[in-house]
Design a protein around this motif. Structure first.
Motif, PDB file in Angstrom:
ATOM      1  N   GLY A  77      47.050  35.666  45.892  1.00  0.00           N
ATOM      2  CA  GLY A  77      45.801  35.834  45.159  1.00  0.00           C
ATOM      3  C   GLY A  77      45.862  35.145  43.815  1.00  0.00           C
ATOM      4  O   GLY A  77      46.270  33.984  43.710  1.00  0.00           O
ATOM      5  N   THR A  78      45.490  35.867  42.778  1.00  0.00           N
ATOM      6  CA  THR A  78      45.511  35.344  41.418  1.00  0.00           C
ATOM      7  C   THR A  78      46.205  36.354  40.515  1.00  0.00           C
ATOM      8  O   THR A  78      45.873  37.543  40.537  1.00  0.00           O
ATOM      9  N   ASP A  79      47.166  35.881  39.740  1.00  0.00           N
ATOM     10  CA  ASP A  79      47.866  36.747  38.795  1.00  0.00           C
ATOM     11  C   ASP A  79      47.189  36.680  37.435  1.00  0.00           C
ATOM     12  O   ASP A  79      46.751  35.609  36.986  1.00  0.00           O
ATOM     13  N   VAL A  80      47.101  37.830  36.774  1.00  0.00           N
ATOM     14  CA  VAL A  80      46.673  37.891  35.381  1.00  0.00           C
ATOM     15  C   VAL A  80      47.921  38.071  34.525  1.00  0.00           C
ATOM     16  O   VAL A  80      48.678  39.024  34.718  1.00  0.00           O
ATOM     17  N   TRP A  81      48.140  37.132  33.626  1.00  0.00           N
ATOM     18  CA  TRP A  81      49.306  37.170  32.743  1.00  0.00           C
ATOM     19  C   TRP A  81      48.871  37.423  31.308  1.00  0.00           C
ATOM     20  O   TRP A  81      47.863  36.868  30.842  1.00  0.00           O
ATOM     21  N   ARG A 120      45.011  50.426  34.030  1.00  0.00           N
ATOM     22  CA  ARG A 120      45.318  51.205  35.227  1.00  0.00           C
ATOM     23  C   ARG A 120      46.051  50.337  36.246  1.00  0.00           C
ATOM     24  O   ARG A 120      45.781  50.381  37.431  1.00  0.00           O
ATOM     25  N   GLY A 121      46.975  49.535  35.741  1.00  0.00           N
ATOM     26  CA  GLY A 121      47.810  48.732  36.617  1.00  0.00           C
ATOM     27  C   GLY A 121      47.107  47.596  37.311  1.00  0.00           C
ATOM     28  O   GLY A 121      47.548  47.138  38.364  1.00  0.00           O
ATOM     29  N   GLY A 122      45.994  47.119  36.759  1.00  0.00           N
ATOM     30  CA  GLY A 122      45.262  46.014  37.367  1.00  0.00           C
ATOM     31  C   GLY A 122      44.355  46.447  38.497  1.00  0.00           C
ATOM     32  O   GLY A 122      44.052  45.643  39.387  1.00  0.00           O
ATOM     33  N   GLU A 123      43.908  47.688  38.486  1.00  0.00           N
ATOM     34  CA  GLU A 123      42.994  48.180  39.520  1.00  0.00           C
ATOM     35  C   GLU A 123      41.731  47.316  39.556  1.00  0.00           C
ATOM     36  O   GLU A 123      41.139  47.017  38.523  1.00  0.00           O
ATOM     37  N   VAL A 124      41.314  46.933  40.752  1.00  0.00           N
ATOM     38  CA  VAL A 124      40.170  46.041  40.937  1.00  0.00           C
ATOM     39  C   VAL A 124      39.011  46.830  41.531  1.00  0.00           C
ATOM     40  O   VAL A 124      39.192  47.593  42.491  1.00  0.00           O
ATOM     41  N   SER A 125      37.807  46.672  40.959  1.00  0.00           N
ATOM     42  CA  SER A 125      36.614  47.324  41.483  1.00  0.00           C
ATOM     43  C   SER A 125      35.433  46.368  41.397  1.00  0.00           C
ATOM     44  O   SER A 125      35.412  45.464  40.554  1.00  0.00           O
ATOM     45  N   PRO A 126      34.416  46.514  42.266  1.00  0.00           N
ATOM     46  CA  PRO A 126      33.254  45.621  42.226  1.00  0.00           C
ATOM     47  C   PRO A 126      32.484  45.775  40.918  1.00  0.00           C
ATOM     48  O   PRO A 126      32.397  46.867  40.361  1.00  0.00           O
ATOM     49  N   LEU A 127      31.918  44.665  40.455  1.00  0.00           N
ATOM     50  CA  LEU A 127      31.062  44.710  39.271  1.00  0.00           C
ATOM     51  C   LEU A 127      29.605  44.507  39.646  1.00  0.00           C
ATOM     52  O   LEU A 127      28.740  45.270  39.233  1.00  0.00           O
ATOM     53  N   LEU A 154      39.105  46.065  30.072  1.00  0.00           N
ATOM     54  CA  LEU A 154      38.329  45.727  31.262  1.00  0.00           C
ATOM     55  C   LEU A 154      37.970  44.249  31.260  1.00  0.00           C
ATOM     56  O   LEU A 154      37.223  43.772  30.403  1.00  0.00           O
ATOM     57  N   LEU A 155      38.517  43.532  32.233  1.00  0.00           N
ATOM     58  CA  LEU A 155      38.306  42.092  32.356  1.00  0.00           C
ATOM     59  C   LEU A 155      37.527  41.809  33.634  1.00  0.00           C
ATOM     60  O   LEU A 155      37.903  42.264  34.710  1.00  0.00           O
ATOM     61  N   ALA A 156      36.442  41.068  33.514  1.00  0.00           N
ATOM     62  CA  ALA A 156      35.671  40.660  34.681  1.00  0.00           C
ATOM     63  C   ALA A 156      36.028  39.226  35.044  1.00  0.00           C
ATOM     64  O   ALA A 156      36.107  38.346  34.175  1.00  0.00           O
ATOM     65  N   ALA A 210      48.635  41.987  36.251  1.00  0.00           N
ATOM     66  CA  ALA A 210      47.760  42.354  37.365  1.00  0.00           C
ATOM     67  C   ALA A 210      47.821  41.280  38.437  1.00  0.00           C
ATOM     68  O   ALA A 210      48.081  40.102  38.145  1.00  0.00           O
ATOM     69  N   VAL A 211      47.589  41.696  39.680  1.00  0.00           N
ATOM     70  CA  VAL A 211      47.464  40.787  40.819  1.00  0.00           C
ATOM     71  C   VAL A 211      46.119  41.070  41.481  1.00  0.00           C
ATOM     72  O   VAL A 211      45.846  42.207  41.873  1.00  0.00           O
ATOM     73  N   VAL A 212      45.284  40.046  41.590  1.00  0.00           N
ATOM     74  CA  VAL A 212      43.949  40.198  42.163  1.00  0.00           C
ATOM     75  C   VAL A 212      43.887  39.410  43.463  1.00  0.00           C
ATOM     76  O   VAL A 212      44.098  38.193  43.456  1.00  0.00           O
ATOM     77  N   PRO A 213      43.625  40.049  44.591  1.00  0.00           N
ATOM     78  CA  PRO A 213      43.477  39.303  45.848  1.00  0.00           C
ATOM     79  C   PRO A 213      42.317  38.319  45.745  1.00  0.00           C
ATOM     80  O   PRO A 213      41.261  38.640  45.197  1.00  0.00           O
ATOM     81  N   GLY A 214      42.521  37.100  46.252  1.00  0.00           N
ATOM     82  CA  GLY A 214      41.486  36.086  46.214  1.00  0.00           C
ATOM     83  C   GLY A 214      41.699  35.090  45.088  1.00  0.00           C
ATOM     84  O   GLY A 214      42.574  35.260  44.228  1.00  0.00           O
TER      85      GLY A 214
END
Length: 253
Positions: free
Chosen positions: A135-139, A190-197, A170-172, A152-156
């Protein structure tokens, strides 16, 4: 107060670049510019814009910069510079010291690509998106205790980057997944928790352009028919709704 700093045109050695990158609090800015000589090499330049008259301070290093080096001005006057070196990106801090430039190496990120995000709220932390196999890492490239760290690790595949709050939590980002692009929220606390915006339609590509943390208004770009260009959404840190985009606890109209 007026600042005049022209954008560099596209050349064979790099794409067009923004004239200035502003610090989170608007006190400083930074850019890469060219020496006014025959060589025309690149060097960083910091602008102080928090006072009555803006002024620029050159921050040349021991050698010319590559045109793809990225700059992030901090609210304390230092400038983060990210340079590609072989198969990694080095992160350093620049600051003026009399006629010279002080440079402190912060660390490095092993990656094939790295994109700096806009300055984080507070003005002292720097973040970046790094493509990864899963996916994509947030550093966090600056502001951590021990140098650059993955937070954080974000799938996609993610692009963009808009901060939704004043705390830098909170990063969009715009995430491409299963052939569609939708904006999602990454909760760094919260450990890079991903939710829809937001999702205008199931089949549309919906991207976030700007956000106002105070009003909750979003400026969006979408290929959905009859898109108005703005929306209200909740991103309150205490929200526990199943869908933030449907929540009314902090929505503004």
């Amino acid at each position: 107060m007026t600042i005049c700093a022209g954008a560099d045109a596209a050349t064979a050695d790099g794409p067009p670049r923004a004239a200035l990158t502003l610090a989170a609090d608007g006190s400083y800015a930074a850019r890469l510019t060219r020496h006014d000589d025959a060589a025309g090499n690149w060097y960083p330049e910091r602008w102080t814009i928090g006072g009555p008259e803006p002024y620029a301070v050159p921050l040349p290093g021991s050698q010319p910069e590559e045109p793809d080096s990225a700059l992030l001005p901090l609210a304390d006057g230092r400038v983060v510079i990210v340079r590609r070196v072989a198969d990694r990106f080095t992160v350093s801090l620049l600051s003026p010291t009399g006629p010279g430039t002080q440079e402190v190496l912060v660390g490095a990120v092993a990656a094939r690509a790295l994109t700096l995000l806009p300055p984080a709220p507070g003005g002292l932390d720097g973040y970046a998106l790094v493509p990864a196999a899963d996916g994509t890492d947030v550093w966090r490239v600056h502001g951590g205790a021990g140098g650059p760290e993955r937070v954080a690790v974000v799938p996609g595949a993610c692009t963009g980057g808009v901060w939704l709050d004043h705390e830098g939590r909170l990063l969009a980002v715009d995430r491409e997944l299963a052939g569609r692009t939708k904006s999602v929220v990454v909760d760094l606390a919260r450990g890079g928790e991903v939710s829809p915006l937001l999702q205008i339609t199931a089949e549309s590509d919906d991207r976030l352009v700007l956000a106002d943390p105070d009003s909750g208004l979003l400026l969006v770009r979408s290929d959905a028919p009859a898109t108005t260009g703005w929306a209200g959404a909740c991103w309150a840190a205490t929200c526990r709704c199943a869908s933030r985009s449907a929540c009314g606890c902090r929505m503004r109209r």
